[in-house]
Write an enzyme that holds these catalytic residues in place. Sequence first.
Site, PDB file in Angstrom:
ATOM      1  N   GLU A 293       0.831  -1.201   0.000  1.00 39.65           N
ATOM      2  CA  GLU A 293       0.000   0.000   0.000  1.00 39.65           C
ATOM      3  C   GLU A 293       0.864   1.249   0.000  1.00 39.65           C
ATOM      4  OE1 GLU A 293      -2.657  -0.022   3.366  1.00 39.65           O
ATOM      5  OE2 GLU A 293      -3.055  -2.154   3.039  1.00 39.65           O
TER       6      GLU A 293
ATOM      7  N   CYS B  78       3.594  -5.787  16.561  1.00 38.98           N
ATOM      8  CA  CYS B  78       2.895  -4.816  17.417  1.00 38.98           C
ATOM      9  C   CYS B  78       1.416  -5.195  17.498  1.00 38.98           C
ATOM     10  CB  CYS B  78       3.054  -3.395  16.874  1.00 38.98           C
ATOM     11  SG  CYS B  78       4.764  -2.859  16.822  1.00 38.98           S
TER      12      CYS B  78
ATOM     13  N   CYS C  10      -1.426  -3.342  15.338  1.00 36.78           N
ATOM     14  CA  CYS C  10      -1.124  -3.051  13.940  1.00 36.78           C
ATOM     15  C   CYS C  10      -1.624  -4.138  12.993  1.00 36.78           C
ATOM     16  CB  CYS C  10       0.389  -2.889  13.794  1.00 36.78           C
ATOM     17  SG  CYS C  10       0.885  -2.466  12.126  1.00 36.78           S
TER      18      CYS C  10
ATOM     19  N   ASN D 232      -6.132   3.553  15.358  1.00 42.05           N
ATOM     20  CA  ASN D 232      -7.046   3.195  14.289  1.00 42.05           C
ATOM     21  C   ASN D 232      -7.552   1.796  14.592  1.00 42.05           C
ATOM     22  OD1 ASN D 232      -7.985   3.969  11.595  1.00 42.05           O
ATOM     23  ND2 ASN D 232      -5.964   4.910  11.436  1.00 42.05           N
TER      24      ASN D 232
ATOM     25  N   CYS E  67      -2.366   1.716   7.848  1.00 46.90           N
ATOM     26  CA  CYS E  67      -1.575   0.874   6.968  1.00 46.90           C
ATOM     27  C   CYS E  67      -1.848  -0.601   7.170  1.00 46.90           C
ATOM     28  CB  CYS E  67      -0.104   1.139   7.206  1.00 46.90           C
ATOM     29  SG  CYS E  67       0.348   2.640   6.435  1.00 46.90           S
TER      30      CYS E  67
HETATM   31  N1  SAH Z   1       7.399  -0.146  11.516  1.00 42.79           N
HETATM   32  C1  SAH Z   1       7.478   1.282  11.595  1.00 42.79           C
HETATM   33  C2  SAH Z   1       6.663   2.015  10.558  1.00 42.79           C
HETATM   34  C3  SAH Z   1       5.311   1.524  10.173  1.00 42.79           C
HETATM   35  S1  SAH Z   1       3.929   1.837  11.198  1.00 42.79           S
HETATM   36  C4  SAH Z   1       7.139   1.747  12.988  1.00 42.79           C
HETATM   37  O1  SAH Z   1       6.808   0.930  13.828  1.00 42.79           O
HETATM   38  O2  SAH Z   1       7.275   2.923  13.262  1.00 42.79           O
HETATM   39  C5  SAH Z   1       3.683   3.577  11.222  1.00 42.79           C
HETATM   40  C6  SAH Z   1       3.110   4.071  12.535  1.00 42.79           C
HETATM   41  O3  SAH Z   1       1.730   3.704  12.676  1.00 42.79           O
HETATM   42  C7  SAH Z   1       3.827   3.512  13.752  1.00 42.79           C
HETATM   43  O4  SAH Z   1       3.962   4.491  14.731  1.00 42.79           O
HETATM   44  C8  SAH Z   1       2.847   2.444  14.205  1.00 42.79           C
HETATM   45  O5  SAH Z   1       3.090   2.085  15.527  1.00 42.79           O
HETATM   46  C9  SAH Z   1       1.534   3.122  13.952  1.00 42.79           C
HETATM   47  N2  SAH Z   1       0.374   2.242  13.902  1.00 42.79           N
HETATM   48  C10 SAH Z   1       0.287   0.972  13.480  1.00 42.79           C
HETATM   49  N3  SAH Z   1      -0.971   0.507  13.596  1.00 42.79           N
HETATM   50  C11 SAH Z   1      -1.689   1.520  14.089  1.00 42.79           C
HETATM   51  C12 SAH Z   1      -3.065   1.672  14.449  1.00 42.79           C
HETATM   52  N4  SAH Z   1      -3.926   0.663  14.310  1.00 42.79           N
HETATM   53  N5  SAH Z   1      -3.454   2.858  14.940  1.00 42.79           N
HETATM   54  C13 SAH Z   1      -2.588   3.874  15.080  1.00 42.79           C
HETATM   55  N6  SAH Z   1      -1.300   3.796  14.771  1.00 42.79           N
HETATM   56  C14 SAH Z   1      -0.845   2.628  14.294  1.00 42.79           C
END
Ligand code: SAH
Length: 345
Positions: A91, A115, A118, A289, A332
């Site tokens: 994406e 995470c 995520c 999110n 994402c």
């Molecule tokens: N792996 C990297 C970049 C990708 S995620 C990282 O961890 O930073 C980009 C951002 O979106 C990160 O801060 C991640 O923790 C956050 N993120 C992932 N899923 C999310 C969600 N459901 N709601 C809000 N933020 C989220």
Amino acid sequence: MLDIKSLSVDELKNALKEIGEKPFRAAQLYDWMHNKRVGSITEMSNISKELKQKLQQQFSFVSLKLLLEQVSKEDDTKKFLFELPDGNTVETVWMKYKHGNSVCISSQVGCRMGCKFCASTLGGLVRSLQAGEMLEQIYEVMRITGERVDNIVVMGIGEPFDNYDNLLRFIRRLTEEGGYHLSARSITVSTCGIVENIKRFAAEGLPITLALSLHATTDEKRKEIMPIAFKYSLAQLEEAMGYYFEQTGRRITLEYALIGGVNDTEEEANQLASIAYKLHAHVNLIPVNPVKERGFTQPEKERILAFQSRLKKKGAKATIRREMGRDIDGACGQLRRKQAIEGVL
Ligand code: SAH
């Protein structure tokens, strides 16, 4: 096959020599790929048919297939689902701000960081992206929209520091003269906190903005939501981020996804403010999110605002991220996942 777009002009010269071609062609090829940004080798009009064929046999020239484009009704955000040459999908998000156009790119197919909140990590890591596959997300979005890109954020699917060498090639190609020549200051890389690579990155001499996905203010809480916290403590992270700031002079961003009942107390706001103070960092609050499989929810609006004002009271600079494109699976990994499970196409 060697990813031709990942190569510098000097590397291209050597690669051409190895296949018995004239090294001066390197500059022409580079110009076609990174300045004119053609979509295929066929479009390189001053290159002979024979050389084109040879290039096609010897190198991979990544092009992406647009599978789906979602346009937000709420703002100008566009989300693209691209198919990579091997059939995997990633994406890419296009956002228009007052201060310019931003593109958020993916660095891997899936992610192995795990995470808990995520969507990108739900199916694990499939593979890392090559530099050319990261570059093409930007080049293709510029072709589609007909507009220039001013800012790049590496915040899409994947952990960029789990794909360090390709990430660096991507940044070098994007920022060097002769190509798109974007300022490194216009690039933000977001990491969940892989300490060795934060330090390595600090030594590259690139003034890139580093964003750390912190999301918790104690090791215990961080371990509950981010498995990477078992490997690196907050103390180690603070040390590495401090070093990054010293080396680059770039203000660090701390990302903090606010999850209702998980990390949204006043005490946590106080602790976050003190971490931000120590690191000279800016805090970016992201109301989580919701991801169907995860069950996490956003705190109430008032609680989010209270968290922010607590941070400010304690002297930290804190903004709440505008939730762009929520109506188009803005978070994402959600679109790719939906496609895999439900076959949205
Ligand atoms: N792996 C990297 C970049 C990708 S995620 C990282 O961890 O930073 C980009 C951002 O979106 C990160 O801060 C991640 O923790 C956050 N993120 C992932 N899923 C999310 C969600 N459901 N709601 C809000 N933020 C989220």
